[in-house]
Design a protein around this motif. Sequence first.
Motif: not given
Length: 478
Positions: A241-251
């Motif tokens: 969630c700290q990354k610019p693209d937090i869609s990876a958190a959903l993945d």
Amino acid sequence: MTTPAAAAAAAATAASTRANSLSRIFSSSSPVISPPKRSPKTKRAPTPTPTPKPPAADAGSIADEKPPKPVGAQPAAKAESNAKHKLPKPLGIILKALIRQRDPDKLVSDFVQASTVSSRFRDRHRVFEVAVSRLNSLGRQDGIEAIIEAQMPFLETSAEGFAARLIRLYGRASMPSHAAATFHKLPAQHKSTMTFNSVLSAYADAGDFDGLTAAFQEIPATHPSIVPTVYSYNVLIHALCQKPDISAALDAVHLMEKHGIPPDIITFNTLLNGFCNNGRVHEAETVWEMIKERNLEPDAKCYNAKLRGLVAEGRIDDAAAVLERLEKDGPKPDTVSYNELIRGYCKAGRLQEAKKLYDDLVKNECTPNKGTYETLLPQLLQAGELDCALTYCYKIFSDKRNLRVECGVLQDVVNALVDVSRVEEAAKIVVLGRKKYYPRKGLRMPDRTKDSELRAETDEEEAISEEEECEVEHETEK
């Protein structure tokens, strides 16, 4: 019946599958875990006995790295029997002396000596935390390394929790690469999910989120018996969630479910905060749908994230409607819920509504905290509402929880009172602050005070010494 060899092969296959799945989630730029850097060339802290240093590993990944041999080969009992001296004084006296010790070299040498001869000393978590915190504030990472390395001979016969604590201490000192190196030096029985989670937490504590994601991939891949838990994934999701693209958190949520680990409400709290803190309130609705689909009950923390997002967008009335609905239908709002809306009202210049919300907070059996007062007091001073500000100060000092409101906020109240010639009331705030252990240099009568005799009187109200203050904090945190 499954043979041990077959079970090991299955575990290795699962670890490989997990690593492949993660590689698709994480950015290809995710770094490998770097070996610990040598401590700065500062004055070395003397230690009674030589202690091993972290291995000088190359820049390869953990997957390619050969774990160093455990240094716990010497049993703790033998290490203690080899010590030349037992504790020279009662344990309680030694603990207090260490907590008060300000000389970093003496702190390290006394700490290592006491921890070497006493298992009871090694069980005292707080003294480890105080020592590491103090050495870290002085930039003495070499001393922290010496203290933790001195505990390594006792790992073989210590509980798993002791190893986990040592790893976490490196995180508190922002030395996460040392935490990872310590994990590799653990005896085989302590290379577990618990200590793996401690490595993740160490990276999180240090704010090294790229290192955390690398550790999450690499450690289970090289240790098939280590299976990430919901806690592991929650720490990972927080990092993503700290990354610019937090869609990876959903993945990552879908990945944990794929491996049979159901997300909990903390997982979704983390996601909601990630979206709302990044100004993506509308996209957070996806997370709310995920909560409903899994039949989870959102708690106050979930709604706090929504309130924070609405306030950040300037949608104060929408946030007020959410809080009103919580008060009627639940879950019951907590202090943070009220603080979020109080912050919104203050930001919008609606101070009277913020003051009313403070009263509602108390009426609804919540307790104002330092965030409440640190939001309200500056706004009250700006509006010239000194009487209300003074009342809140008295509430702070009468609070039995010993609230540590920022000293500068209270000093602003003192200065404002002096500016309108309410000198005695200002002096009373200073005296009350001294009784609550606020330092003289942080809370005092301003030099422009006309009544120098009164200023001198408040200056004589000495705050307790640094050593005693530390001891008081130690006692209150037991």
